[in-house]
Design an enzyme around this catalytic site. Structure first.
Site, mmCIF file in Angstrom:
data_model
loop_
_atom_site.group_PDB
_atom_site.id
_atom_site.type_symbol
_atom_site.label_atom_id
_atom_site.label_comp_id
_atom_site.label_asym_id
_atom_site.label_seq_id
_atom_site.Cartn_x
_atom_site.Cartn_y
_atom_site.Cartn_z
ATOM 1 N N HIS A 60 23.532 -7.483 34.328
ATOM 2 C CA HIS A 60 24.949 -7.816 34.462
ATOM 3 C C HIS A 60 25.865 -6.677 34.017
ATOM 4 O O HIS A 60 27.019 -6.622 34.426
ATOM 5 C CB HIS A 60 25.271 -9.060 33.632
ATOM 6 N N HIS A 91 29.751 -3.236 25.779
ATOM 7 C CA HIS A 91 29.376 -3.213 27.191
ATOM 8 C C HIS A 91 30.617 -3.015 28.044
ATOM 9 O O HIS A 91 31.745 -3.056 27.543
ATOM 10 C CB HIS A 91 28.645 -4.501 27.598
ATOM 11 N N HIS A 142 32.764 -3.584 32.017
ATOM 12 C CA HIS A 142 32.989 -4.339 33.255
ATOM 13 C C HIS A 142 33.746 -3.431 34.218
ATOM 14 O O HIS A 142 34.626 -2.677 33.794
ATOM 15 C CB HIS A 142 33.803 -5.609 32.972
ATOM 16 N N GLU A 165 38.610 -7.309 33.300
ATOM 17 C CA GLU A 165 38.599 -8.771 33.229
ATOM 18 C C GLU A 165 39.982 -9.290 32.846
ATOM 19 O O GLU A 165 40.536 -10.154 33.511
ATOM 20 C CB GLU A 165 37.534 -9.228 32.232
ATOM 21 N N HIS A 207 34.236 -3.865 26.201
ATOM 22 C CA HIS A 207 34.210 -4.921 25.192
ATOM 23 C C HIS A 207 33.318 -4.489 24.035
ATOM 24 O O HIS A 207 32.182 -4.042 24.259
ATOM 25 C CB HIS A 207 33.678 -6.233 25.771
ATOM 26 N N THR A 231 32.984 -14.102 28.220
ATOM 27 C CA THR A 231 33.352 -14.078 29.637
ATOM 28 C C THR A 231 32.134 -14.180 30.547
ATOM 29 O O THR A 231 32.249 -14.039 31.760
ATOM 30 C CB THR A 231 34.140 -12.799 29.974
#
Length: 365
Positions: free
Chosen positions: A90, A115, A117, A129, A142, A224
């Site tokens: 992910h 990590h 996104h 996000e 994050h 999330t």
């Protein structure tokens, strides 16, 4: 306890373990069979009323003067031990050492991992996000911590309302390369596929954060990603961090959500959750609306030069007016007569203008 009662308890225990295992084994995704719209069917908390991310509408935020600057603890004390970077299907994750933490919150929080996104480089320009006034950034970082004052570990804390604290850093692109992010991006090719892991040189985690840690948005929300536990104290920084377009392209195109041996390769892209409803929650800010407008160094320079030029121009005009008044007076002809006084209104304008010019110049210096 009699045998039938013991048998029932054993059955219930086995059932609970099997249920927990089945939840862990559910392969969710951002789109597909168990995409975002189906998360709540398999992970009930994903349908809760305090979900993340959210769209921060700045006109609806509430200033809280008690919010102090966030204080990273030990972020720069990375030592000689390497960090672990891995692909969990992910995102790309770095495990953070336990001596790193976070201050400036009601409790002490211990670092767990960080990590990213991102989007897909398409025309929709999505990737982050959280959004601000409906506007998305290119990516989002994050940094996850757990409440180590109240709970023994991440597993125990993540299900509690006050268990986690996550820093959200919005990332935008520009021309300059961000050396801090190269500490991650330069090693992505070694974890291209799901399940791959690599040790990377330790580095200063604070180099990934914005310079201004005192201006941020704070609200109560959730993870999330599934299981979407509503246990997160969110801190989303007002200042964005910039990386280069080449760095963003590397993030968007190197990783796969599939294993190396899988016949069908699936690029890891668009790994962001859509914004969720606030549902009566309040987003607090650590800064007032009056301080919301930031001037760049170029704007400040232009204002200072403009004020200085205005003062010089005003001085020339005043000198011209005074010289004209003196030349038309009878002072040079009748030495015994005093010159006619300057009209009060004109005198008031000149003195007021000079005072304004002096005050303005001092303010910008």
């Amino acid at each position: 306890m009699d045998s039938p009662g013991l048998f029932v308890l054993l059955c219930l225990g086995v059932f609970d373990q099997a249920a927990a295992s089945s939840v862990e084994e559910i392969t969710w995704s951002y789109s597909g069979l168990i995409g975002q719209s189906e998360w709540s069917e398999y992970f009930p908390e994903c349908g809760g009323t305090s979900q993340s991310p959210v769209d921060v509408i700045t006109t609806q935020t509430r200033f809280d003067p008690s919010l102090s600057p966030v204080t990273p603890l030990g972020y720069s004390q990375h030592g000689n031990q390497p960090f672990t970077l891995y692909n969990n299907r992910h995102t790309a994750i770095i495990e953070m050492p336990e001596w790193m933490g976070l201050g400036g919150l009601p409790w002490l929080f211990t670092a767990v991992q960080l990590h990213l996104h991102w989007g897909n480089g398409g025309s929709n320009q999505r990737g982050s996000e959280h959004t601000i006034n409906g506007m998305s950034a290119d990516a989002e970082l994050h940094v996850v911590h757990y409440n180590s004052e109240l709970y023994p570990n991440m597993s125990a804390a993540m299900t509690q309302k006050d268990g986690l604290a996550v820093l959200g850093i919005l990332i935008v692109t520009g021309e300059e390369t961000n050396p801090g992010f190269n500490n991650i991006l330069n090693y992505l090719s070694r974890i291209k596929h799901f399940g791959q892991k690599v040790f990377i040189p330790a580095f200063d985690i604070q180099s990934l954060l914005p310079e201004d840690l005192g201006r941020y948005y704070r609200y109560n929300g959730s993870l999330t990603t599934p299981p979407c536990y509503q246990s997160v104290i969110w801190t989303v920084f007002h200042e964005r961090v910039q990386i280069s377009k080449a760095q963003l392209l590397k993030l968007e195109t190197i990783l796969y959500s599939s294993k190396a041996e899988d016949p069908e390769k699936m690029l890891l892209q668009d790994n962001y959750r859509v914004t969720q409803a606030l549902n009566q929650r309040v987003v607090f800010t650590s800064f007032s609306a009056d301080s919301g407008k930031e001037l760049s160094s170029g704007e400040v320079t232009a204002i200072v030069i403009g004020v200085m030029c205005g003062c010089v121009g005003l001085a020339v005009i005043v000198r011209f007016i005074v010289k004209t008044i003196r030349s038309t007076s009878s002072w040079d002809v009748l030495h015994n007569n005093r010159p006619a006084p300057m009209p009060r209104s004109l005198f008031h304008i000149i003195t007021s203008s000079l005072k304004l010019c002096h005050t303005s110049f001092n303010c910008f210096c």
